[in-house]
Design a protein around this motif. Sequence first.
Motif, mmCIF file in Angstrom:
data_model
loop_
_atom_site.group_PDB
_atom_site.id
_atom_site.type_symbol
_atom_site.label_atom_id
_atom_site.label_comp_id
_atom_site.label_asym_id
_atom_site.label_seq_id
_atom_site.Cartn_x
_atom_site.Cartn_y
_atom_site.Cartn_z
ATOM 1 N N ARG A 97 1.651 4.258 -9.615
ATOM 2 C CA ARG A 97 0.865 3.162 -9.044
ATOM 3 C C ARG A 97 1.655 1.864 -9.069
ATOM 4 N N GLN A 98 2.346 1.616 -10.172
ATOM 5 C CA GLN A 98 3.165 0.411 -10.281
ATOM 6 C C GLN A 98 4.276 0.407 -9.234
ATOM 7 N N LEU A 99 4.854 1.564 -8.997
ATOM 8 C CA LEU A 99 5.952 1.649 -8.021
ATOM 9 C C LEU A 99 5.463 1.463 -6.590
ATOM 10 N N LEU A 100 4.265 1.956 -6.304
ATOM 11 C CA LEU A 100 3.748 1.911 -4.940
ATOM 12 C C LEU A 100 2.979 0.634 -4.620
ATOM 13 N N ALA A 101 2.713 -0.179 -5.608
ATOM 14 C CA ALA A 101 1.938 -1.401 -5.380
ATOM 15 C C ALA A 101 2.701 -2.323 -4.435
ATOM 16 N N ASP A 102 1.999 -2.867 -3.471
ATOM 17 C CA ASP A 102 2.629 -3.762 -2.489
ATOM 18 C C ASP A 102 3.278 -4.972 -3.151
ATOM 19 N N ALA A 103 2.639 -5.482 -4.190
ATOM 20 C CA ALA A 103 3.142 -6.686 -4.843
ATOM 21 C C ALA A 103 3.959 -6.360 -6.092
ATOM 22 N N ALA A 104 4.485 -5.150 -6.162
ATOM 23 C CA ALA A 104 5.239 -4.743 -7.350
ATOM 24 C C ALA A 104 6.447 -5.654 -7.555
ATOM 25 N N ASP A 105 6.679 -5.991 -8.792
ATOM 26 C CA ASP A 105 7.832 -6.799 -9.152
ATOM 27 C C ASP A 105 9.090 -5.952 -8.945
ATOM 28 N N ASP A 123 12.252 -6.301 -9.762
ATOM 29 C CA ASP A 123 13.099 -6.075 -10.934
ATOM 30 C C ASP A 123 12.452 -5.081 -11.897
ATOM 31 N N ALA A 124 11.134 -5.214 -12.104
ATOM 32 C CA ALA A 124 10.434 -4.283 -12.992
ATOM 33 C C ALA A 124 10.469 -2.874 -12.407
ATOM 34 N N ARG A 125 10.286 -2.772 -11.092
ATOM 35 C CA ARG A 125 10.331 -1.464 -10.434
ATOM 36 C C ARG A 125 11.715 -0.832 -10.602
ATOM 37 N N ARG A 126 12.740 -1.621 -10.379
ATOM 38 C CA ARG A 126 14.117 -1.092 -10.525
ATOM 39 C C ARG A 126 14.404 -0.659 -11.951
ATOM 40 N N GLU A 127 13.936 -1.430 -12.919
ATOM 41 C CA GLU A 127 14.167 -1.073 -14.324
ATOM 42 C C GLU A 127 13.429 0.208 -14.683
#
Length: 138
Positions: free
Chosen positions: A70-78, A80-84
Amino acid sequence: MKSSSATMPIGDLAAMFGIAPHVLRHWEEMGLLAPERTSTGRRVYGPAEATRIVLIQISKEGGLSLEQTRQLLADAADRDARRELLRRHSEELRQRIAAAQAALDVVEHAAQCEAEDALACPQLRAKVTGRLPRGLSG
């Protein structure tokens, strides 16, 4: 989501993916999917949701939790956080793949080993002994 002729009801889409409709409803509750609704309130799914279902399945197969997905697919995902998250998880996957490959090597060797007792085979014993904790010997 705008209605299109390429939509289908929940049961049809679930069947195409070999999953139960309640799974899609659960994913919707978690914010992973956002299907259209007909005038009567029935869910209908289009190509965008089908793509997200594939991404959810790939994430699950890779060992990500639904929350991580869910965090990865969120439109407003950060970004840098997604990459980490993906960097850490890719390292975990590499370790799991290496462990699975090592196990496959042992299994394949044992299956083809000519020794009467596979545990007496020096090559197999070397593979197994290499994984014993320090201080133990086989």
